[in-house]
Design a protein around this motif. Structure first.
Motif, PDB file in Angstrom:
ATOM      1  N   ASP A 104      47.408  22.718  78.886  1.00 36.51           N
ATOM      2  CA  ASP A 104      47.268  22.196  80.247  1.00 36.51           C
ATOM      3  C   ASP A 104      48.389  22.777  81.085  1.00 36.51           C
ATOM      4  O   ASP A 104      49.430  22.164  81.261  1.00 36.51           O
ATOM      5  CB  ASP A 104      47.302  20.674  80.263  1.00 36.51           C
ATOM      6  CG  ASP A 104      47.069  20.117  81.656  1.00 36.51           C
ATOM      7  OD1 ASP A 104      46.685  20.891  82.557  1.00 36.51           O
ATOM      8  OD2 ASP A 104      47.273  18.913  81.848  1.00 36.51           O
ATOM      9  N   ALA A 105      48.162  23.981  81.576  1.00 36.16           N
ATOM     10  CA  ALA A 105      49.181  24.677  82.367  1.00 36.16           C
ATOM     11  C   ALA A 105      49.136  24.276  83.841  1.00 36.16           C
ATOM     12  O   ALA A 105      49.895  24.794  84.640  1.00 36.16           O
ATOM     13  CB  ALA A 105      49.008  26.190  82.226  1.00 36.16           C
ATOM     14  N   GLY A 106      48.218  23.356  84.174  1.00 36.71           N
ATOM     15  CA  GLY A 106      48.162  22.877  85.551  1.00 36.71           C
ATOM     16  C   GLY A 106      47.424  23.800  86.496  1.00 36.71           C
ATOM     17  O   GLY A 106      47.653  23.784  87.691  1.00 36.71           O
ATOM     18  N   GLY A 107      46.508  24.589  85.951  1.00 34.38           N
ATOM     19  CA  GLY A 107      45.784  25.522  86.803  1.00 34.38           C
ATOM     20  C   GLY A 107      44.320  25.587  86.452  1.00 34.38           C
ATOM     21  O   GLY A 107      43.765  24.678  85.846  1.00 34.38           O
ATOM     22  N   VAL A 108      43.706  26.698  86.819  1.00 45.24           N
ATOM     23  CA  VAL A 108      42.278  26.864  86.609  1.00 45.24           C
ATOM     24  C   VAL A 108      41.957  27.832  85.468  1.00 45.24           C
ATOM     25  O   VAL A 108      40.810  28.153  85.240  1.00 45.24           O
ATOM     26  CB  VAL A 108      41.582  27.327  87.907  1.00 45.24           C
ATOM     27  CG1 VAL A 108      41.711  26.258  88.978  1.00 45.24           C
ATOM     28  CG2 VAL A 108      42.158  28.646  88.387  1.00 45.24           C
ATOM     29  N   LEU A 109      42.982  28.289  84.746  1.00 48.26           N
ATOM     30  CA  LEU A 109      42.784  29.180  83.606  1.00 48.26           C
ATOM     31  C   LEU A 109      43.612  28.668  82.436  1.00 48.26           C
ATOM     32  O   LEU A 109      44.819  28.479  82.557  1.00 48.26           O
ATOM     33  CB  LEU A 109      43.200  30.616  83.946  1.00 48.26           C
ATOM     34  CG  LEU A 109      43.197  31.609  82.789  1.00 48.26           C
ATOM     35  CD1 LEU A 109      41.786  31.826  82.267  1.00 48.26           C
ATOM     36  CD2 LEU A 109      43.812  32.930  83.219  1.00 48.26           C
TER      37      LEU A 109
END
Length: 80
Positions: A47-52
């Motif tokens: 969960d890197a906090g983005g859309v990828l």
């Protein structure tokens, strides 16, 4: 989960396997893998906090549950 809806996928492996996952979404999504059941031990969380989100890991034989989880939102995504 992370506050949004989850979508689960089941992967059953008969031998050690390199599993590579790539999640592209139009919302902030998390990707995770659990062993044996949806509430089983967590093997991976991205969960890197983005859309990828991407992950590669070698898994032993068994049944794994892969989840795409919205972090408070939901929308369209592609998991490969």
């Amino acid at each position: 989960g992370h506050g949004g809806p989850e979508q689960w996928y089941v992967v059953t492996l008969s031998r050690p396997t390199l599993l590579s996952l790539r999640l592209v979404s139009e919302f902030d999504a998390a990707l995770y893998v659990r062993l044996g059941a949806v509430d089983g031990p967590e093997v991976l969380c991205r969960d890197a906090g983005g859309v990828l989100e991407t992950a590669s890991l070698t898994l032993e034989p068994g049944t794994y549950y892969v989840a795409v989880d919205g972090t408070g939102t939901h929308g369209r995504y592609r998991l490969v």
